[in-house]
Design a protein around this motif. Structure first.
Motif, short mmCIF file in Angstrom:
data_model
loop_
_atom_site.label_atom_id
_atom_site.label_comp_id
_atom_site.label_asym_id
_atom_site.label_seq_id
_atom_site.Cartn_x
_atom_site.Cartn_y
_atom_site.Cartn_z
N ASN A 158 0.94 -1.18 -0.11
CA ASN A 158 -0.09 -0.01 -0.02
C ASN A 158 0.79 1.29 0.10
O ASN A 158 2.15 1.36 -0.12
CB ASN A 158 -0.93 0.00 1.28
N GLU A 159 0.31 2.23 -0.07
CA GLU A 159 0.92 3.60 -0.08
C GLU A 159 1.83 3.99 1.06
O GLU A 159 2.86 4.65 1.24
CB GLU A 159 -0.01 4.93 -0.27
N THR A 160 1.26 3.16 2.45
CA THR A 160 2.13 3.49 3.55
C THR A 160 3.19 2.50 4.02
O THR A 160 3.55 2.45 4.83
CB THR A 160 0.84 3.36 4.96
N ARG A 161 3.47 1.74 2.92
CA ARG A 161 4.56 0.85 3.04
C ARG A 161 4.48 -0.17 4.31
O ARG A 161 5.33 -0.29 4.89
CB ARG A 161 5.78 1.43 2.81
N ASP A 162 2.95 -0.63 4.57
CA ASP A 162 2.94 -1.46 5.56
C ASP A 162 3.71 -3.02 5.48
O ASP A 162 3.67 -3.54 4.47
CB ASP A 162 1.14 -1.88 5.68
N GLY A 163 4.35 -3.03 6.70
CA GLY A 163 4.93 -4.60 6.58
C GLY A 163 5.97 -4.45 7.90
O GLY A 163 6.02 -3.74 8.55
N LEU A 164 6.43 -5.86 7.71
CA LEU A 164 7.60 -6.23 8.73
C LEU A 164 8.77 -6.87 7.98
O LEU A 164 8.66 -7.39 7.23
CB LEU A 164 6.87 -7.38 9.84
N LEU A 165 9.92 -6.86 8.91
CA LEU A 165 10.97 -7.78 8.75
C LEU A 165 11.55 -8.31 9.74
O LEU A 165 11.80 -7.64 10.88
CB LEU A 165 12.02 -6.58 7.99
N ILE A 166 11.77 -9.66 9.81
CA ILE A 166 12.20 -10.31 11.01
C ILE A 166 13.91 -10.74 10.63
O ILE A 166 14.04 -11.27 9.50
CB ILE A 166 11.56 -11.58 11.29
N LEU A 167 14.60 -10.09 11.33
CA LEU A 167 16.03 -10.38 10.98
C LEU A 167 16.84 -11.22 11.99
O LEU A 167 16.41 -10.86 13.21
CB LEU A 167 16.74 -8.81 10.82
N ILE A 168 17.37 -12.22 11.54
CA ILE A 168 18.48 -12.74 12.80
C ILE A 168 19.79 -12.49 12.25
O ILE A 168 20.37 -12.86 10.98
CB ILE A 168 18.28 -14.41 12.47
N ASP A 169 20.40 -11.55 12.98
CA ASP A 169 21.81 -11.24 12.68
C ASP A 169 22.74 -11.91 13.28
O ASP A 169 22.96 -11.64 14.79
CB ASP A 169 21.65 -9.62 13.28
N MET A 170 23.46 -12.84 12.96
CA MET A 170 24.48 -13.58 13.53
C MET A 170 25.44 -13.04 13.99
O MET A 170 26.43 -13.26 14.92
CB MET A 170 24.71 -15.02 12.73
N TYR A 171 25.91 -11.99 13.47
CA TYR A 171 27.21 -11.38 13.32
C TYR A 171 27.08 -10.78 14.98
O TYR A 171 28.01 -10.58 15.57
CB TYR A 171 27.59 -10.26 12.59
N ILE A 214 -1.55 6.77 11.46
CA ILE A 214 -0.36 6.59 10.65
C ILE A 214 -0.87 7.67 9.45
O ILE A 214 -1.91 7.45 9.03
CB ILE A 214 -0.30 5.17 9.91
N ASP A 215 0.19 8.53 9.10
CA ASP A 215 -0.13 9.46 8.13
C ASP A 215 -0.02 8.94 6.77
O ASP A 215 0.41 7.74 6.54
CB ASP A 215 0.78 10.61 8.24
N GLU A 216 -0.23 9.59 5.77
CA GLU A 216 -0.38 9.18 4.25
C GLU A 216 1.11 8.45 3.89
O GLU A 216 1.23 7.87 2.77
CB GLU A 216 -0.84 10.06 3.42
N ASN A 217 2.21 9.00 4.45
CA ASN A 217 3.38 8.59 4.27
C ASN A 217 3.91 7.42 4.96
O ASN A 217 4.89 6.57 4.70
CB ASN A 217 4.55 9.78 4.45
N GLY A 218 3.01 6.79 5.70
CA GLY A 218 3.24 5.54 6.54
C GLY A 218 4.09 5.91 7.89
O GLY A 218 4.72 5.05 8.70
N ASP A 219 4.04 7.18 7.98
CA ASP A 219 4.74 7.69 9.61
C ASP A 219 3.58 7.93 10.52
O ASP A 219 2.59 8.09 10.44
CB ASP A 219 5.55 9.06 9.24
N LEU A 220 4.22 7.62 11.68
CA LEU A 220 3.49 7.75 13.06
C LEU A 220 3.03 8.98 13.31
O LEU A 220 4.07 9.99 13.15
CB LEU A 220 4.47 7.15 14.13
N ASP A 221 1.93 9.44 13.52
CA ASP A 221 1.36 10.49 13.68
C ASP A 221 0.61 10.56 15.08
O ASP A 221 -0.64 10.11 15.04
CB ASP A 221 0.38 11.00 12.48
N VAL A 222 1.09 10.93 16.15
CA VAL A 222 0.19 10.76 17.51
C VAL A 222 -0.72 11.85 17.65
O VAL A 222 -0.27 12.87 17.29
CB VAL A 222 1.32 10.58 18.65
N MET A 223 -1.91 11.28 17.87
CA MET A 223 -3.06 11.81 18.11
C MET A 223 -3.02 12.96 19.31
O MET A 223 -2.43 12.40 20.44
CB MET A 223 -4.21 10.92 18.39
N ASP A 224 -3.17 13.97 19.02
CA ASP A 224 -3.06 14.98 20.34
C ASP A 224 -4.23 14.72 21.29
O ASP A 224 -5.22 14.69 21.23
CB ASP A 224 -3.36 16.57 19.84
#
Length: 170
Positions: free
Chosen positions: A75-88, A153-163
């Motif tokens: 979607n326009e807000t780039r909704d998603g997750l990434l699960i990382l296993i960083d062995m380094y 969440i605003d139209e750019n997918g950024d957090l927009d905390v409600m007042d």
């Protein structure tokens, strides 16, 4: 420029990026099915990444750059997750973007990581990631957590905390 050059360029349709060679090809195929089921049911993107090398400052920076530079997200807000296993760095990290930030608060992220912890500790990486994805779907099915009711969440997918301030009328 160095950030881009130090980030693997991948096909965003693969969804499983086992750079650390922790998972067999057969298990990768099974994980791919679980991941695509999650994507289809949630309308969030999901990528699973393992690495033995991390040229970034931290696992957080690696995950952010990998997600952003490879254009993951739905979607326009780039909704998603990434699960990382960083062995380094010997770390596990779950990145969330767009509406996934609202869906998966810190408590839920801890729950996702805990779902795979025992398997991770026992070097059973397939079952670790499989359990984490299944828990991610389980939490999605329970809806937004109450802790994030006022989060926008605003139209750019950024957090927009409600007042939350109150106005008093006389």
């Amino acid at each position: 420029k160095d950030d881009i050059l130090n980030t693997p360029c991948v096909d965003d349709m693969d969804k499983i990026y086992d750079f650390a060679n922790l998972i067999s090809d057969e298990d990768e195929d099974k994980l791919y099915q679980v991941v695509t089921d999650f994507i289809n049911l949630s309308d969030y993107d999901l990528a699973l990444v393992t690495t033995n090398e991390n040229p970034k400052y931290s696992e957080v920076e690696y995950a952010n750059d990998f997600y952003d530079y490879n254009m993951f997200g739905k979607n326009e807000t780039r909704d998603g997750l990434l699960i990382l296993i960083d062995m380094y760095n010997r770390r596990v990290y779950v990145l969330r973007t767009g509406y996934a930030v609202k869906m998966y608060d810190d408590t839920r992220i801890d729950t996702i990581i805990d779902a795979g912890y025992l398997e991770l500790k026992n070097a059973d990486y397939y079952n670790c990631l499989n359990n984490m994805v299944l828990e991610t779907l389980n939490l999605f099915n329970s809806g937004y957590p109450e802790s994030n009711d006022k989060m926008l969440i605003d139209e750019n997918g950024d957090l927009d905390v409600m007042d939350e301030s109150l106005s008093i009328h006389s």
